[in-house]
Motif scaffolding. Structure first.
Motif, mmCIF file in Angstrom:
data_model
loop_
_atom_site.group_PDB
_atom_site.id
_atom_site.type_symbol
_atom_site.label_atom_id
_atom_site.label_comp_id
_atom_site.label_asym_id
_atom_site.label_seq_id
_atom_site.Cartn_x
_atom_site.Cartn_y
_atom_site.Cartn_z
ATOM 1 N N THR A 184 -54.301 73.343 18.674
ATOM 2 C CA THR A 184 -54.986 74.522 18.534
ATOM 3 C C THR A 184 -54.184 75.632 19.220
ATOM 4 O OG1 THR A 184 -56.603 74.535 20.264
ATOM 5 C CG2 THR A 184 -57.363 73.687 17.968
ATOM 6 N N THR A 195 -58.538 76.721 10.154
ATOM 7 C CA THR A 195 -59.459 77.027 11.164
ATOM 8 C C THR A 195 -60.332 75.934 11.132
ATOM 9 O OG1 THR A 195 -60.967 78.217 9.478
ATOM 10 C CG2 THR A 195 -59.248 79.326 10.835
ATOM 11 N N LYS A 210 -68.957 70.976 13.127
ATOM 12 C CA LYS A 210 -68.019 71.728 13.799
ATOM 13 C C LYS A 210 -68.261 71.434 15.163
ATOM 14 C CE LYS A 210 -69.166 76.057 10.916
ATOM 15 N NZ LYS A 210 -69.421 77.370 10.907
ATOM 16 N N GLN A 248 -55.891 86.257 18.795
ATOM 17 C CA GLN A 248 -56.858 87.249 19.157
ATOM 18 C C GLN A 248 -58.378 86.569 19.394
ATOM 19 O OE1 GLN A 248 -56.856 90.145 15.731
ATOM 20 N NE2 GLN A 248 -54.991 90.942 16.663
ATOM 21 N N ASN A 249 -59.160 86.519 18.527
ATOM 22 C CA ASN A 249 -60.397 85.821 18.834
ATOM 23 C C ASN A 249 -60.583 84.493 17.757
ATOM 24 O OD1 ASN A 249 -60.948 87.074 16.456
ATOM 25 N ND2 ASN A 249 -62.848 87.734 17.150
ATOM 26 N N ARG A 250 -59.579 84.229 17.172
ATOM 27 C CA ARG A 250 -59.679 83.135 16.107
ATOM 28 C C ARG A 250 -58.963 81.928 16.790
ATOM 29 N NH1 ARG A 250 -59.182 84.136 9.953
ATOM 30 N NH2 ARG A 250 -60.579 82.444 10.011
ATOM 31 N N THR A 251 -59.514 80.823 16.388
ATOM 32 C CA THR A 251 -58.726 79.256 16.870
ATOM 33 C C THR A 251 -58.169 78.818 15.575
ATOM 34 O OG1 THR A 251 -60.334 78.944 18.710
ATOM 35 C CG2 THR A 251 -59.145 77.093 17.712
ATOM 36 N N ILE A 252 -56.944 78.836 15.751
ATOM 37 C CA ILE A 252 -55.956 78.207 14.658
ATOM 38 C C ILE A 252 -55.549 76.871 14.879
ATOM 39 C CG2 ILE A 252 -53.971 78.930 13.359
ATOM 40 C CD1 ILE A 252 -56.256 80.847 13.125
ATOM 41 N N LEU A 270 -54.835 80.080 20.046
ATOM 42 C CA LEU A 270 -55.655 81.335 20.046
ATOM 43 C C LEU A 270 -55.028 82.511 19.711
ATOM 44 C CD1 LEU A 270 -58.769 81.807 20.621
ATOM 45 C CD2 LEU A 270 -58.150 82.351 22.995
#
Length: 92
Positions: free
Chosen positions: A69, A43, A55, A73-77, A71
């Motif tokens: 990257t 992340t 960041k 759910q609500n996280r950027t991987i 997405l």
């Protein structure tokens, strides 16, 4: 402005991944370190904390498509191996 006047170049995830292949022994070593530190996916906050990069810089690089990257759910991987492209921009 007509549609023909616009030049749009979409960089696909596949192109970014192909460009992230190590070009020399130093980059191979760096890739091994990145993968052992972060795993295959990570992340942006984890990268920021570990590498001491803001960041904001990472989010701007993401928007410039310097790394891949996803997405979830609500996280950027982040696909860790593509961080090589981001690091290359700061080689000089």
């Amino acid at each position: 402005m007509e549609e023909n006047d616009l030049f749009v170049c979409d960089v696909t995830d596949e192109i970014i991944i192909n460009n992230s292949e190590p070009r020399n022994a130093d980059e191979e070593t760096l890739l091994k370190i990145l993968l052992s530190t972060f795993g295959e996916f990570t992340t942006i906050p984890k990268i920021s904390k570990t590498l001491k990069i803001s960041k904001t810089s990472l989010y701007l690089a993401r928007d410039d498509r310097k790394f891949v990257t996803y997405l979830v759910q609500n996280r950027t991987i982040v696909l860790t191996k593509t961080l090589i492209n981001f690091i290359r921009t700061y080689e000089d």
